[in-house]
Design a protein around this motif. Structure first.
Motif, PDB file in Angstrom:
ATOM      1  N   GLY A   1       0.804  -1.225   0.000  1.00  0.00           N
ATOM      2  CA  GLY A   1       0.000   0.000   0.000  1.00  0.00           C
ATOM      3  C   GLY A   1       0.829   1.263   0.000  1.00  0.00           C
ATOM      4  N   ILE A   2       2.032   1.226  -0.570  1.00  0.00           N
ATOM      5  CA  ILE A   2       2.888   2.417  -0.610  1.00  0.00           C
ATOM      6  C   ILE A   2       3.096   2.854  -2.057  1.00  0.00           C
ATOM      7  N   ALA A   3       3.602   4.087  -2.215  1.00  0.00           N
ATOM      8  CA  ALA A   3       3.793   4.631  -3.562  1.00  0.00           C
ATOM      9  C   ALA A   3       5.013   4.020  -4.235  1.00  0.00           C
ATOM     10  N   ALA A   4       4.907   3.806  -5.540  1.00  0.00           N
ATOM     11  CA  ALA A   4       6.064   3.393  -6.332  1.00  0.00           C
ATOM     12  C   ALA A   4       6.263   4.426  -7.430  1.00  0.00           C
ATOM     13  N   HIS A   5       7.485   4.963  -7.515  1.00  0.00           N
ATOM     14  CA  HIS A   5       7.837   5.901  -8.578  1.00  0.00           C
ATOM     15  C   HIS A   5       8.751   5.180  -9.538  1.00  0.00           C
ATOM     16  N   VAL A   6       8.410   5.201 -10.822  1.00  0.00           N
ATOM     17  CA  VAL A   6       9.256   4.521 -11.799  1.00  0.00           C
ATOM     18  C   VAL A   6       9.669   5.530 -12.869  1.00  0.00           C
ATOM     19  N   VAL A   7      10.982   5.727 -12.979  1.00  0.00           N
ATOM     20  CA  VAL A   7      11.533   6.649 -13.975  1.00  0.00           C
ATOM     21  C   VAL A   7      11.702   5.875 -15.287  1.00  0.00           C
ATOM     22  N   VAL A   8      11.056   6.390 -16.355  1.00  0.00           N
ATOM     23  CA  VAL A   8      11.092   5.678 -17.642  1.00  0.00           C
ATOM     24  C   VAL A   8      11.598   6.617 -18.730  1.00  0.00           C
ATOM     25  N   PRO A   9      12.446   6.094 -19.611  1.00  0.00           N
ATOM     26  CA  PRO A   9      12.981   6.941 -20.681  1.00  0.00           C
ATOM     27  C   PRO A   9      11.936   7.170 -21.771  1.00  0.00           C
ATOM     28  N   GLU A  10      11.958   8.358 -22.396  1.00  0.00           N
ATOM     29  CA  GLU A  10      11.138   8.609 -23.584  1.00  0.00           C
ATOM     30  C   GLU A  10      11.443   7.514 -24.599  1.00  0.00           C
ATOM     31  N   GLY A  11      10.418   7.033 -25.287  1.00  0.00           N
ATOM     32  CA  GLY A  11      10.655   6.035 -26.317  1.00  0.00           C
ATOM     33  C   GLY A  11      10.527   4.600 -25.821  1.00  0.00           C
ATOM     34  N   ALA A  12      10.259   4.410 -24.525  1.00  0.00           N
ATOM     35  CA  ALA A  12      10.082   3.046 -24.020  1.00  0.00           C
ATOM     36  C   ALA A  12       8.818   2.432 -24.626  1.00  0.00           C
ATOM     37  N   VAL A  13       8.768   1.118 -24.674  1.00  0.00           N
ATOM     38  CA  VAL A  13       7.644   0.406 -25.286  1.00  0.00           C
ATOM     39  C   VAL A  13       6.339   0.716 -24.537  1.00  0.00           C
ATOM     40  N   ARG A  14       5.352   1.190 -25.272  1.00  0.00           N
ATOM     41  CA  ARG A  14       4.114   1.644 -24.657  1.00  0.00           C
ATOM     42  C   ARG A  14       3.411   0.551 -23.830  1.00  0.00           C
ATOM     43  N   ALA A  15       3.423  -0.696 -24.353  1.00  0.00           N
ATOM     44  CA  ALA A  15       2.742  -1.786 -23.645  1.00  0.00           C
ATOM     45  C   ALA A  15       3.352  -2.003 -22.259  1.00  0.00           C
ATOM     46  N   LYS A  16       4.685  -1.862 -22.180  1.00  0.00           N
ATOM     47  CA  LYS A  16       5.340  -2.062 -20.886  1.00  0.00           C
ATOM     48  C   LYS A  16       4.982  -0.932 -19.923  1.00  0.00           C
ATOM     49  N   LEU A  17       4.923   0.296 -20.447  1.00  0.00           N
ATOM     50  CA  LEU A  17       4.566   1.431 -19.585  1.00  0.00           C
ATOM     51  C   LEU A  17       3.125   1.285 -19.087  1.00  0.00           C
ATOM     52  N   GLU A  18       2.253   0.814 -19.957  1.00  0.00           N
ATOM     53  CA  GLU A  18       0.859   0.620 -19.542  1.00  0.00           C
ATOM     54  C   GLU A  18       0.757  -0.416 -18.424  1.00  0.00           C
ATOM     55  N   ALA A  19       1.566  -1.469 -18.551  1.00  0.00           N
ATOM     56  CA  ALA A  19       1.545  -2.502 -17.502  1.00  0.00           C
ATOM     57  C   ALA A  19       2.032  -1.927 -16.178  1.00  0.00           C
ATOM     58  N   ILE A  20       3.080  -1.090 -16.221  1.00  0.00           N
ATOM     59  CA  ILE A  20       3.610  -0.496 -14.991  1.00  0.00           C
ATOM     60  C   ILE A  20       2.565   0.447 -14.374  1.00  0.00           C
ATOM     61  N   GLU A  21       1.892   1.219 -15.223  1.00  0.00           N
ATOM     62  CA  GLU A  21       0.838   2.103 -14.702  1.00  0.00           C
ATOM     63  C   GLU A  21      -0.333   1.297 -14.140  1.00  0.00           C
TER      64      GLU A  21
END
Lengths: 316, 316
Positions: A95-115
């Motif tokens: 139940g705590i916050a997770a901050h994930v730094v992602v580079p521009e251009g990363a694969v959209r599907a992976k970013l969606e999964a992280i979100e």
């Protein structure tokens, strides 16, 4: 020292700590692959772990190792791959916050999964310097605890738990092989496996196009000049200093494999085991098939690390 | 009558008969797929059966139902797909000959698998008439016993065993869904499932481009005019007469799905379950996602029928 090597007891503690959250993963077998390798292959199916990769073990151990006050400020990492997703899922279990730094251009599907896993994304330019700067900025702004993908004692201990589980499920083995990227998995597994059976022969599989661990072991000093060029997106990181110490101390023999060998092995895993594993996971079978004399007649533990594949961009 | 419907007791006998040879297959779950379907989906993983498909159950029951004298003359079928491979593997468990009639132009990888399983291949022109003629010729020449892919009591009973296993593993279900091709699976499963729980709602999933079962049930008479046009290569056969009788008697509701829906569902199964299942197997998830009101809030058994995929020719 945040990246000190874990002791065997740290790995046992990690196993107890993550047990309420991580999945025990199955051992998979194939008569045809055994025949091809002339060995008894016990595949550890970490692609069936939460988040689709072993990374959840390390992230979960890190998250649940924090005292309450630190945990309340959240966790942060930079990764657009399996570790970012794993840290987001692990933070959610507490139940705590997770901050994930992602580079521009990363694969959209992976970013969606992280979100979808509940993380807050922070975008930055696609350079190592920009990633580290953004990460430091998030730490300053939020007080979040950095959880490095492999150069972190808690992460290595968490990854090591899969070796405890594998040896309990499969019984005594003659050899054990994992892929080698940053070395968080290989070092944790080496410490865990030798804590149980000091005679176990340990192997790593590394892409020829990112063979810094193999070169470092051969030269006796850490090679940092390798510019990764491989389809194995999970294995492009340079091996960490402490991680390399562990490979050396535990006599891990690193076998290098070409991308062509890895892709052929990936197809075998898909068609024979019927499992969707990512290309990095196939380096281990490629190494076994390339070096049959090392594994013939042996009971071998083979770690399948993940199953997060872009189905629209398969490597064949 | 060789294609008479099996009784529930025949299916229980079949389960005992094949137990020394067939694998119990696991139930697979996915939180994300449950959320998408708003239901509890219990996937029966028959792609992990011997030969990579449920077909081994029926073939094995047929082979081990033969008296010794008949068995000694071998078995024969016409199939370049999963049934041919399954019959070859089943014959090998009894040490008898398997003859498989295959049409010119069949996929080489599938033929190699059938030969690797130990069968004798007989080639013929790629027409239904040529296949049947060649099959009859092999029967005359060798005395081999014909084992039809679905219009065969022993085969239907064997396929039904997977429902016994599923209900034992998953406990009581509200609904159960299988793909529908020739109907050997759907009829065996219907008889087995209602033998245990007569209140269980039964569904079939059929490609829109091979919807002869759906049309036959709607019109009350067997429709044989459908010319199959679908990517689901395992579901192109016309439903058998007795098989259709069973669907009717057990009130199996057949849902038709487009190839696009099936391909999208196949990608979901690969990415979420991390399992390599063939396109025909994905019709069931496609049907559930198309008709959410039928399955919402229910415990649903979902049969994944096979995992024999040509990785060089994926349908997306």
């Amino acid at each position: 020292m945040k990246d000190a090597l874990p002791r065997f007891d740290d790995i046992r503690d990690a196993a107890a700590r993550i047990a309420p959250h991580a999945r025990p993963t199955p051992i998979l077998r194939s008569a045809r692959l055994d025949a091809l390798a002339n060995a008894e292959l016990h595949f550890k199916g970490e692609h069936l772990q939460r988040g689709g990769a072993f990374k959840f073990r390390g992230a979960c151990n890190a998250v649940w190792s924090l005292d309450d006050a630190t945990a309340a400020r959240g966790v942060v990492t930079h990764s657009s791959g399996n570790h970012g997703n794993a840290l987001a899922l692990a933070a959610a279990t507490r139940g705590i916050a997770a901050h994930v730094v992602v580079p521009e251009g990363a694969v959209r599907a992976k970013l969606e999964a992280i979100e979808r896993a509940g993380a807050i994304l922070h975008r930055c330019a696609p350079t190592q310097a920009a990633r580290e700067a953004k990460c430091a900025e998030v730490q300053r702004d939020t007080g979040a605890e950095l959880v490095h993908p492999y150069a972190d004692t808690r992460v290595m201990a968490g990854q090591g738990t899969l070796a405890l589980e594998l040896l309990q499920q499969a019984g005594a083995l003659d050899a054990l092989i994992t892929p080698v990227g940053g070395g968080g998995l290989a070092s944790g597994v080496a410490i865990a496996a030798h804590g149980i059976d000091p005679a176990l022969a340990l192997f790593g599989a590394e892409p020829l196009g990112a063979d810094d661990a193999a070169r470092s072991l051969a030269q006796g000093t850490r090679v940092t000049s390798v510019v990764p060029d491989t389809v194995c997106d999970g294995l492009r990181a340079l091996v960490g200093e402490r991680n390399l110490d562990a490979l050396r101390a535990h006599h891990v023999e690193v076998i290098t494999v070409s991308d062509a060998e890895t892709i052929a092995a990936m197809q075998l895993l898909w068609s024979e085991l019927k499992q969707v594993v990512e290309v990095s996971s196939a380096t281990v079978l490629a190494a076994i098939l390339q070096q049959p004399q090392r594994f013939a007649g042996k009971r071998v533990g083979v770690v399948l690390t993940g199953g997060n594949v872009d189905l629209a961009a398969l490597p064949w």
